[in-house]
Structure formats: structure tokens, C-alpha cells
Design a protein around this motif. Structure first.
Motif, PDB file in Angstrom:
ATOM      1  N   ARG A  60       0.875  -1.175   0.000  1.00 29.43           N
ATOM      2  CA  ARG A  60       0.000   0.000   0.000  1.00 29.43           C
ATOM      3  C   ARG A  60       0.912   1.225   0.000  1.00 29.43           C
ATOM      4  O   ARG A  60       1.823   1.330   0.816  1.00 29.43           O
ATOM      5  CB  ARG A  60      -0.888  -0.007   1.238  1.00 29.43           C
ATOM      6  CG  ARG A  60      -1.831   1.183   1.332  1.00 29.43           C
ATOM      7  CD  ARG A  60      -2.755   1.009   2.552  1.00 29.43           C
ATOM      8  NE  ARG A  60      -3.551   2.179   2.807  1.00 29.43           N
ATOM      9  CZ  ARG A  60      -4.733   2.430   2.268  1.00 29.43           C
ATOM     10  NH1 ARG A  60      -5.252   1.560   1.425  1.00 29.43           N
ATOM     11  NH2 ARG A  60      -5.402   3.521   2.556  1.00 29.43           N
ATOM     12  N   VAL A  61       0.662   2.143  -0.924  1.00 32.16           N
ATOM     13  CA  VAL A  61       1.444   3.374  -0.992  1.00 32.16           C
ATOM     14  C   VAL A  61       0.497   4.561  -0.854  1.00 32.16           C
ATOM     15  O   VAL A  61      -0.714   4.430  -1.009  1.00 32.16           O
ATOM     16  CB  VAL A  61       2.253   3.473  -2.308  1.00 32.16           C
ATOM     17  CG1 VAL A  61       3.248   2.325  -2.419  1.00 32.16           C
ATOM     18  CG2 VAL A  61       1.334   3.478  -3.517  1.00 32.16           C
ATOM     19  N   VAL A  62       1.054   5.740  -0.586  1.00 36.81           N
ATOM     20  CA  VAL A  62       0.269   6.949  -0.413  1.00 36.81           C
ATOM     21  C   VAL A  62       0.511   7.878  -1.596  1.00 36.81           C
ATOM     22  O   VAL A  62       1.656   8.113  -1.993  1.00 36.81           O
ATOM     23  CB  VAL A  62       0.642   7.656   0.912  1.00 36.81           C
ATOM     24  CG1 VAL A  62      -0.109   8.966   1.069  1.00 36.81           C
ATOM     25  CG2 VAL A  62       0.356   6.738   2.097  1.00 36.81           C
ATOM     26  N   CYS A  63      -0.565   8.399  -2.171  1.00 34.46           N
ATOM     27  CA  CYS A  63      -0.471   9.318  -3.309  1.00 34.46           C
ATOM     28  C   CYS A  63       0.222  10.602  -2.868  1.00 34.46           C
ATOM     29  O   CYS A  63      -0.176  11.224  -1.882  1.00 34.46           O
ATOM     30  CB  CYS A  63      -1.859   9.631  -3.863  1.00 34.46           C
ATOM     31  SG  CYS A  63      -1.840  10.867  -5.191  1.00 34.46           S
ATOM     32  N   ALA A  64       1.243  11.009  -3.608  1.00 35.10           N
ATOM     33  CA  ALA A  64       1.987  12.228  -3.296  1.00 35.10           C
ATOM     34  C   ALA A  64       1.160  13.482  -3.554  1.00 35.10           C
ATOM     35  O   ALA A  64       1.481  14.546  -3.034  1.00 35.10           O
ATOM     36  CB  ALA A  64       3.269  12.267  -4.128  1.00 35.10           C
ATOM     37  N   GLN A  65       0.088  13.361  -4.346  1.00 37.31           N
ATOM     38  CA  GLN A  65      -0.712  14.543  -4.678  1.00 37.31           C
ATOM     39  C   GLN A  65      -1.910  14.722  -3.761  1.00 37.31           C
ATOM     40  O   GLN A  65      -2.155  15.814  -3.255  1.00 37.31           O
ATOM     41  CB  GLN A  65      -1.159  14.466  -6.132  1.00 37.31           C
ATOM     42  CG  GLN A  65       0.019  14.516  -7.099  1.00 37.31           C
ATOM     43  CD  GLN A  65      -0.439  14.478  -8.530  1.00 37.31           C
ATOM     44  OE1 GLN A  65      -1.238  15.301  -8.941  1.00 37.31           O
ATOM     45  NE2 GLN A  65       0.058  13.509  -9.286  1.00 37.31           N
ATOM     46  N   GLY A  67      -2.783  12.389  -1.113  1.00 40.71           N
ATOM     47  CA  GLY A  67      -2.613  11.772   0.192  1.00 40.71           C
ATOM     48  C   GLY A  67      -3.438  10.524   0.428  1.00 40.71           C
ATOM     49  O   GLY A  67      -3.417   9.949   1.507  1.00 40.71           O
ATOM     50  N   GLU A  68      -4.165  10.079  -0.580  1.00 44.00           N
ATOM     51  CA  GLU A  68      -5.005   8.894  -0.443  1.00 44.00           C
ATOM     52  C   GLU A  68      -4.163   7.628  -0.536  1.00 44.00           C
ATOM     53  O   GLU A  68      -3.211   7.553  -1.303  1.00 44.00           O
ATOM     54  CB  GLU A  68      -6.041   8.913  -1.562  1.00 44.00           C
ATOM     55  CG  GLU A  68      -7.125   7.882  -1.410  1.00 44.00           C
ATOM     56  CD  GLU A  68      -8.225   8.080  -2.439  1.00 44.00           C
ATOM     57  OE1 GLU A  68      -8.420   7.167  -3.265  1.00 44.00           O
ATOM     58  OE2 GLU A  68      -8.865   9.144  -2.423  1.00 44.00           O
ATOM     59  N   GLY A  69      -4.540   6.620   0.251  1.00 48.44           N
ATOM     60  CA  GLY A  69      -3.861   5.337   0.177  1.00 48.44           C
ATOM     61  C   GLY A  69      -4.208   4.619  -1.112  1.00 48.44           C
ATOM     62  O   GLY A  69      -5.352   4.679  -1.569  1.00 48.44           O
ATOM     63  N   ILE A  70      -3.229   3.944  -1.696  1.00 45.04           N
ATOM     64  CA  ILE A  70      -3.434   3.248  -2.963  1.00 45.04           C
ATOM     65  C   ILE A  70      -3.065   1.777  -2.763  1.00 45.04           C
ATOM     66  O   ILE A  70      -1.945   1.460  -2.374  1.00 45.04           O
ATOM     67  CB  ILE A  70      -2.568   3.850  -4.092  1.00 45.04           C
ATOM     68  CG1 ILE A  70      -2.760   5.363  -4.174  1.00 45.04           C
ATOM     69  CG2 ILE A  70      -2.873   3.178  -5.422  1.00 45.04           C
ATOM     70  CD1 ILE A  70      -1.702   6.064  -5.005  1.00 45.04           C
ATOM     71  N   ALA A  85      -2.020   8.603  -7.368  1.00 46.71           N
ATOM     72  CA  ALA A  85      -3.251   7.890  -7.695  1.00 46.71           C
ATOM     73  C   ALA A  85      -3.551   8.090  -9.174  1.00 46.71           C
ATOM     74  O   ALA A  85      -3.229   9.133  -9.746  1.00 46.71           O
ATOM     75  CB  ALA A  85      -4.405   8.418  -6.841  1.00 46.71           C
ATOM     76  N   ARG A  86      -4.168   7.102  -9.797  1.00 48.47           N
ATOM     77  CA  ARG A  86      -4.521   7.211 -11.213  1.00 48.47           C
ATOM     78  C   ARG A  86      -5.401   8.419 -11.472  1.00 48.47           C
ATOM     79  O   ARG A  86      -5.221   9.131 -12.461  1.00 48.47           O
ATOM     80  CB  ARG A  86      -5.229   5.945 -11.674  1.00 48.47           C
ATOM     81  CG  ARG A  86      -4.328   4.741 -11.743  1.00 48.47           C
ATOM     82  CD  ARG A  86      -5.097   3.522 -12.193  1.00 48.47           C
ATOM     83  NE  ARG A  86      -4.239   2.348 -12.216  1.00 48.47           N
ATOM     84  CZ  ARG A  86      -4.654   1.146 -12.561  1.00 48.47           C
ATOM     85  NH1 ARG A  86      -5.904   0.947 -12.913  1.00 48.47           N
ATOM     86  NH2 ARG A  86      -3.825   0.137 -12.551  1.00 48.47           N
ATOM     87  N   ALA A  87      -6.355   8.667 -10.596  1.00 50.85           N
ATOM     88  CA  ALA A  87      -7.262   9.800 -10.789  1.00 50.85           C
ATOM     89  C   ALA A  87      -6.491  11.126 -10.800  1.00 50.85           C
ATOM     90  O   ALA A  87      -6.837  12.045 -11.537  1.00 50.85           O
ATOM     91  CB  ALA A  87      -8.322   9.819  -9.705  1.00 50.85           C
ATOM     92  N   CYS A  88      -5.448  11.239  -9.992  1.00 52.20           N
ATOM     93  CA  CYS A  88      -4.650  12.470  -9.952  1.00 52.20           C
ATOM     94  C   CYS A  88      -3.838  12.657 -11.235  1.00 52.20           C
ATOM     95  O   CYS A  88      -3.389  13.767 -11.526  1.00 52.20           O
ATOM     96  CB  CYS A  88      -3.713  12.461  -8.744  1.00 52.20           C
ATOM     97  SG  CYS A  88      -4.581  12.600  -7.162  1.00 52.20           S
ATOM     98  N   CYS A  89      -3.658  11.598 -11.982  1.00 54.36           N
ATOM     99  CA  CYS A  89      -2.897  11.649 -13.233  1.00 54.36           C
ATOM    100  C   CYS A  89      -3.799  11.695 -14.462  1.00 54.36           C
ATOM    101  O   CYS A  89      -3.328  11.651 -15.588  1.00 54.36           O
ATOM    102  CB  CYS A  89      -1.967  10.445 -13.325  1.00 54.36           C
ATOM    103  SG  CYS A  89      -0.729  10.418 -12.040  1.00 54.36           S
ATOM    104  N   GLY A  90      -5.103  11.739 -14.246  1.00 56.87           N
ATOM    105  CA  GLY A  90      -6.045  11.830 -15.359  1.00 56.87           C
ATOM    106  C   GLY A  90      -6.298  10.516 -16.084  1.00 56.87           C
ATOM    107  O   GLY A  90      -6.792  10.517 -17.205  1.00 56.87           O
TER     108      GLY A  90
END
Length: 98
Positions: A60-65, A67-70, A85-90
Motif C-alpha cells: 500500500r502506498v500513499v499518493c503524493a498529490q 494523500g489517499e492510500g493506494i 493515484a490514477r485519478a490524480c494523473c487523469g
């Protein structure tokens, strides 16, 4: 099938019950409106990867943008950035079918 709520349904609710407040009007209208007015439906193709299957164990990693767990190797890693997170990258997880 992907189903998304239509924004136009809010206007339809206001038109049906203009005398009611927003929430009360929406609740009453949504109980009466057809699915075609309330939702967009779209056939999609979803690729199922091994990490999407039951029993997959991964870090489990944390999104740098955001902060959500992935979980389940769903992060995006670029050479110049920390995992995101994928959503943060479009990125979308589905492909629209014709």
C-alpha cells in the motif's frame, strides 16, 4: 455497464416541484423520474489485471498529490515524481465501447 447520474436531473426536479426546497424537491422528483432522465448508461470494457482478482496481496502506498492510500498496484509512478493515484494523473480505468 457504466452508469453516471445526469446533472440535468437536478433541473428536472426543480421544474417538477418548484414550490419545494432543493433537497425535498429532488427527493420527491427522483422517486418519480425514469432511469433515462436520471442516468447516462454506457457499455464499457474493463481490463481485469491479476491485482484486481481476489486474494492478490501487494504493498500500500500513499499518493503524493492527494494523500489517499493506494492498494493493489494501482499507483502511477513517473520518473520525476513520487507515486500518484490514477485519478490524480487523469487516467481512466475503463474504455468506452462503440
Amino acid at each position: 455497464m457504466r452508469i453516471a447520474a445526469k446533472e440535468s436531473s437536478k433541473q428536472a426536479a426543480r421544474e417538477m416541484f418548484p414550490e419545494l426546497g432543493k433537497d425535498a424537491g429532488q427527493q420527491k422528483a427522483y422517486a418519480q423520474l425514469s432511469d433515462e432522465i436520471l442516468f447516462d448508461k454506457q457499455w464499457v470494457k474493463v481490463e481485469v489485471l491479476p491485482e484486481d482478482l481476489p486474494g492478490f496481496k501487494g504493498p500500500r502506498v500513499v499518493c503524493a498529490q492527494c494523500g489517499e492510500g493506494i492498494n493493489f498496484k494501482r499507483e502511477v509512478v513517473m520518473d520525476w515524481a513520487a507515486p500518484s493515484a490514477r485519478a490524480c494523473c487523469g487516467e481512466k480505468y475503463y474504455e468506452t465501447l462503440s
